[in-house]
Design an enzyme around this catalytic site. Structure first.
Site, short mmCIF file in Angstrom:
data_model
loop_
_atom_site.label_atom_id
_atom_site.label_comp_id
_atom_site.label_asym_id
_atom_site.label_seq_id
_atom_site.Cartn_x
_atom_site.Cartn_y
_atom_site.Cartn_z
N GLU A 185 44.83 67.28 3.14
CA GLU A 185 45.28 68.09 2.00
C GLU A 185 46.53 67.52 1.31
O GLU A 185 46.63 67.53 0.10
CB GLU A 185 45.57 69.50 2.51
CG GLU A 185 45.59 70.55 1.43
CD GLU A 185 45.62 71.95 2.03
OE1 GLU A 185 44.71 72.29 2.80
OE2 GLU A 185 46.57 72.69 1.74
N ASP A 186 47.48 67.04 2.09
CA ASP A 186 48.78 66.69 1.51
C ASP A 186 49.01 65.21 1.28
O ASP A 186 49.78 64.84 0.39
CB ASP A 186 49.92 67.21 2.41
CG ASP A 186 50.06 68.73 2.35
OD1 ASP A 186 49.43 69.33 1.48
OD2 ASP A 186 50.81 69.28 3.16
#
Ligand code: ZN
Length: 191
Positions: free
Chosen positions: A77-78
């Site tokens: 996600e990051d």
């Protein structure tokens, strides 16, 4: 599993410790440039270690892959790690767990938050443990070092949303659920 298979003579415990530390190093490297949103600007890896530690304290049976997945839970996600890379490096089970707790970043934020509430009941038991630990860590961070641009109202909204997600879990780990409730109460009814 690549690289985590036992060298001759290594005990299962040692193999497991090595695999966990390999994941911790991988996470520290990939998240090196990322800081937490709070005013203290803590290194992001502090969050990952906290979540992995919470997960490890909640388990009554060893689950090395779940602890590893906790360390890696924000890599897709990051910091743009692919599920394939996780599978190659840590195996399909870990990659699947991380994918299960990853939001689809192509969707608008409000929709991602709505989906977390809607999909909570259908998450696997292990993903529920991981997500519960993640939410505890996030609530603690907002209390101890809120993002400077977050109003009290925005913090309240976050707490209410996190509770909605957690209340949707069908098999929440009792220890973590209790810790979540305690943290939530501290914010909503400060003494
Ligand atoms: Zn997280």
């Amino acid at each position: 599993m690549p690289e985590t298979s036992s060298p001759i003579g290594a005990t299962p415990e040692l193999t497991s410790v090595r695999a966990i530390l390999k994941a911790a190093s991988f996470a520290a490297e990939r998240h090196a440039a990322q800081k937490r949103k709070g005013a203290a600007g803590e290194p992001y890896v502090n969050h990952l270690l906290e979540v992995a530690h919470l997960v490890s304290t909640a388990l009554s049976e060893p689950d090395t892959n779940l602890v590893i997945a906790a360390l890696l839970h924000d890599t897709i996600e990051d910091v743009g790690v692919s599920k394939d890379e996780l599978a190659e490096t840590f195996g399909d089970d870990v990659a699947g767990l991380v994918a299960e707790v990853t939001d689809d970043k192509s969707l608008p934020k409000a929709e991602r938050k709505r989906l977390q509430v809607v999909t909570a009941p259908s998450k696997s038991v292990r993903a529920q443990i991981l997500k519960l630990a993640d939410k505890i860590s996030n609530l603690r961070a907002i209390m101890s070092s809120p993002p400077p641009d977050w109003s009290l109202e925005r913090r309240r909204e976050y707490f209410a949303w996190a509770k909605q997600v957690v209340d949707g879990f069908t098999a929440p780990n009792p220890l973590l659920k209790e810790e979540f409730e305690r943290t939530h109460r501290k914010f909503t009814t400060p003494s």
